[in-house]
Design a protein around this motif. Structure first.
Motif, mmCIF file in Angstrom:
data_model
loop_
_atom_site.group_PDB
_atom_site.id
_atom_site.type_symbol
_atom_site.label_atom_id
_atom_site.label_comp_id
_atom_site.label_asym_id
_atom_site.label_seq_id
_atom_site.Cartn_x
_atom_site.Cartn_y
_atom_site.Cartn_z
ATOM 1 N N PHE A 130 27.903 35.215 41.955
ATOM 2 C CA PHE A 130 27.983 35.685 40.568
ATOM 3 C C PHE A 130 26.605 35.668 39.917
ATOM 4 O O PHE A 130 26.344 36.410 38.980
ATOM 5 N N GLU A 131 25.712 34.830 40.461
ATOM 6 C CA GLU A 131 24.347 34.788 39.937
ATOM 7 C C GLU A 131 23.507 35.894 40.553
ATOM 8 O O GLU A 131 22.641 36.481 39.903
ATOM 9 N N THR A 188 36.315 37.497 41.963
ATOM 10 C CA THR A 188 36.201 37.452 40.504
ATOM 11 C C THR A 188 36.037 36.001 40.047
ATOM 12 O O THR A 188 36.463 35.062 40.733
ATOM 13 N N GLU A 206 35.778 36.781 33.726
ATOM 14 C CA GLU A 206 35.599 38.229 33.511
ATOM 15 C C GLU A 206 34.555 38.836 34.438
ATOM 16 O O GLU A 206 34.318 40.032 34.407
ATOM 17 N N GLN A 207 33.922 37.998 35.283
ATOM 18 C CA GLN A 207 32.919 38.543 36.202
ATOM 19 C C GLN A 207 33.554 39.030 37.499
ATOM 20 O O GLN A 207 34.574 38.503 37.937
ATOM 21 N N ASP A 225 37.539 46.601 35.859
ATOM 22 C CA ASP A 225 36.427 46.564 36.825
ATOM 23 C C ASP A 225 36.948 46.610 38.261
ATOM 24 O O ASP A 225 36.463 47.369 39.100
ATOM 25 N N PRO A 258 24.537 39.086 42.387
ATOM 26 C CA PRO A 258 25.615 39.949 42.902
ATOM 27 C C PRO A 258 25.149 41.016 43.886
ATOM 28 O O PRO A 258 25.965 41.576 44.621
#
Ligand code: AHR
Length: 498
Positions: A460-461, A358, A361-362, A54, A463
Motif C-alpha cells: 500500500f506504500e 485492499t 479504501e486503498q 476501484d 503500489p
C-alpha cells in the motif's frame, strides 16, 4: 549460454483458447466478498450500488469472463434463501469454515448477479449438495431463471427483479470428497445424478452442469464420476493449489522465502500439466469426443497467512513468483484447450493468490493481476502450434525448462506470444522462428513484468514496485525474432502489420 529455440507455426491453429480459462473465483471467505468487493451503499468507500468502484474498474480492465461464487467450502453450507429479500431482515449465519465469523448475508443472489452484469461476465454459481436439499437447489434455479408465474419467480419479482437472469454455469456441490460432505466417489456420483435432474432449463436458459471433480491426483474419483455420471454432466472440476511446503506443517511464507522455495514452487506449478494430462486421459476413455469440459475451478498459490492476520481469512501477499506461477498455468491451460474449458483463480480479492488487495479504501494490484492483464489478448484466440527446445534451469542438481512459451492468433489476425523465464539468476535468450508467415512489414510491441528481487511485491506504500513496462530486447529478422528475457520475467509480444 544455451539458447532457447522455438518454431511458431502461424498457419497451424490447434484449437480455441476458451476465454473462461481467465476466470475468477470469489468466496465468502475473509475479506474477499465483504470489503474486497461489497462495501454496501452507505460506505464512505466510493461504490456503485454497494460494489466498490476501484475494484470493479480493475476487474473490468482484465475482462473477467466468468466469476464463480459463493464457494468453495462455503457453498455447501450456504442456504440461498437467507440471502434474498430486504437486507436488514436477512438471517445471519456462522461462517464455520472461515474464521467462525458472522455472515450477515448482505451479499446474496441479487447482489452477485448485479456484480456479474456490471462486469459483463458469466455467473458461475455453486450449489449446496453437502447440507442442502434437492428442493432447495431446484428452487434456486427456478428463482433465478424462470420467466413466468411460479412461487420462486414471483418471490424474485417481489424482491425487485422482474426479469429472470441468464445463468449458464452451475456447479452441483464443491469438494464433496472433503468439506462438501466427505463422500466417496460412488456415493457422490449417485447424488450428482439425482441433484442435477432438478437443475432445470427454463425457457431458453441452458445450464452447463459441472460435477465436483477430483482433488489433485485422485484419479479414481475421475474414473468413477466419468463412468457413472459422465453422461449427465457438461463439466467436471479439478482443484489444485501450488503449495511450496506442507499443507498442515507449514506452507511457506508468501514473501520471506529461499531460492529452494522459489524453485520448488515453480516445479509444483508445472505439475498441473501432468494432472491435467492424466485426468484428461481418463475422461478420453469415457468421452472420446471431448464433450465434457475439465473445469479447473480452483487453482493458485497457497501460503501461510500474513503474520498477524486471521488464520481463517487466508490473506497472503503476492510477488513476482506468483506472477510466474500464473503465467505457467496459463501456458499449460492453453496447451490443454481441447479439454480445459474454464479455470478460476482462487481468489479474486484479498484471499490466496488474489489479483487485488485492499486495505480500507486503498487498493493495490498484485503481480498476478498484471499477468491477467498482459494475457487477456489470448482470450478466445486460436492457439498456435509451437515446437521448442529449451535451456535448463538448474538448481541443486535438479532441472526445469528455463523458458515457457505460448502463442495465439486473434480474430483480426494479430499474433501474440507470451514467454516467461523462471530462472531466478540467469537471463534467457530465445530464438523464435516464424513458420507460415513473414515478419517483413511487421512491427513487434512488447510488455514485460519483472523484478530484481525474488520476493518483489506491491504494498500500500509502494503500489507500483512491480508493474508492466515496455519490453525492447527484441531483434527482428525476415522470419526470426530474438528476445532476451531477464531473470524472473513474463513478456507478451504483439506482432502487428506495419
Ligand atoms: O479456496 C479456499 C478453499 O480451498 C475452498 O473453499 C475450497 O474449495 C478449497 O479447499
Amino acid at each position: 549460454m544455451v539458447r532457447n529455440r522455438a518454431v511458431i507455426n502461424v498457419g497451424m491453429p490447434k484449437g480455441t483458447i476458451n476465454k473462461n480459462i481467465y476466470g475468477h473465483f470469489a468466496e465468502h471467505l475473509g475479506r474477499c466478498i465483504y470489503e474486497g468487493i461489497w462495501v454496501g451503499e452507505d460506505s464512505p468507500i466510493p461504490n456503485t450500488n454497494g460494489i466498490r468502484n476501484d475494484v470493479l474498474q480493475a476487474l473490468k480492465n482484465i475482462k473477467v469472463p466468468v466469476l464463480r461464487w459463493p464457494g468453495g467450502c462455503f457453498a455447501d453450507e450456504y442456504h440461498w434463501k437467507d440471502g434474498v429479500g430486504p437486507r436488514e431482515q436477512r438471517k445471519k449465519m456462522i461462517n464455520t469454515h472461515w474464521g467462525g465469523v458472522i455472515e450477515n448475508n448482505h451479499f446474496g443472489t441479487h447482489e452477485f448477479m448485479m456484480l456479474c452484469e456490471m462486469l459483463e461476465c458469466e455467473p458461475y454459481i455453486c450449489g449446496n449438495v453437502g447440507s442442502g436439499t434437492v428442493q432447495e437447489m431446484s428452487e434456486w434455479i427456478e428463482y433465478m431463471t424462470f420467466d413466468g408465474e411460479s412461487p420462486m419467480a414471483n418471490w424474485r419479482k417481489e424482491n425487485g427483479r422482474e426479469k429472470p437472469w441468464k445463468l449458464k454455469y452451475f456447479g452441483v456441490g464443491n469438494e464433496n470428497w472433503g468439506c462438501g460432505g466427505n463422500m466417496r466417489p460412488e456415493y457422490y456420483a449417485d447424488l450428482y445424478r439425482r441433484y442435477q435432474t432438478y437443475v432445470r432449463n427454463y425457457g431458453d436458459n441452458q445450464i452447463y452442469k459441472i460435477a465436483c471433480g477430483a482433488n489433485v491426483d485422485d484419479y479414481y474419483w475421475t474414473e468413477v464420476l466419468m463412468k457413472n455420471a459422465g453422461r449427465f454432466m457438461d463439466g467436471l472440476s479439478l482443484h489444485y493449489y501450488t503449495i511450496p511446503g506442507d499443507f498442515w506443517l507449514g506452507k511457506g511464507s508468501a514473501t520471506d522465502f529461499t531460492e529452494d522455495e522459489w524453485f520448488i514452487t515453480l516445479k509444483k506449478a508445472l505439475y498441473i500439466d501432468e494432472l491435467i494430462t492424466r485426468h484428461s486421459t481418463i475422461m478420453d476413455k469415457y468421452d472420446p469426443e471431448k464433450r465434457v469440459g475439465l473445469i479447473v475451478d480452483e487453482w493458485g498459490t497457497w501460503y501461510d497467512v500474513e503474520p498477524g492476520t486471521n488464520p481463517g481469512f487466508l490473506y497472503q501477499q503476492n510477488t513476482i513468483r506468483d506472477a510466474l506461477v500464473a503465467a505457467l498455468h496459463f501456458h499449460i491451460f492453453h496447451n490443454h484447450c481441447d479439454r480445459v474449458r474454464m479455470a478460476n483463480i482462487a481468489q479474486t480479492v484479498n484471499v490466496l493468490q488474489a489479483v487485488i488487495l485492499t486495505r480500507g479504501e486503498q487498493m493495490i494490484l498484485t503481480p498476478t493481476y498484471h499477468v491477467f492483464d498482459m494475457y487477456k489478448v489470448h482470450q478466445d484466440a486460436e492457439l498456435l502450434a509451437i515446437e521448442s527446445s529449451c535451456a535448463e534451469y538448474e538448481h541443486r542438481g535438479e532441472t526445469l525448462p528455463q523458458v515457457s512459451i505460448t502463442a495465439s492468433k486473434n480474430g483480426e489476425g494479430t499474433v501474440h506470444i507470451s514467454l516467461c523465464n523462471i530462472d531466478h539468476r540467469n537471463e534467457a535468450v530465445v530464438d523464435l522462428e516464424f513458420r507460415g508467415d513473414s515478419l517483413a512489414r511487421k512491427q513487434v510491441f512488447g510488455t514485460m513484468l519483472t523484478a530484481n528481487e525474488m520476493n518483489a511485491h506491491n504494498t500500500f506504500e509502494k503500489p507500483d514496485a512491480v508493474k508492466p513496462e515496455p519490453f525492447r530486447q527484441i531483434e527482428l529478422g525476415q522470419h526470426t525474432l530474438m528476445a532476451k528475457l531477464p531473470p524472473m520475467s513474463v513478456v507478451t509480444l504483439a506482432i502487428v502489420e506495419n
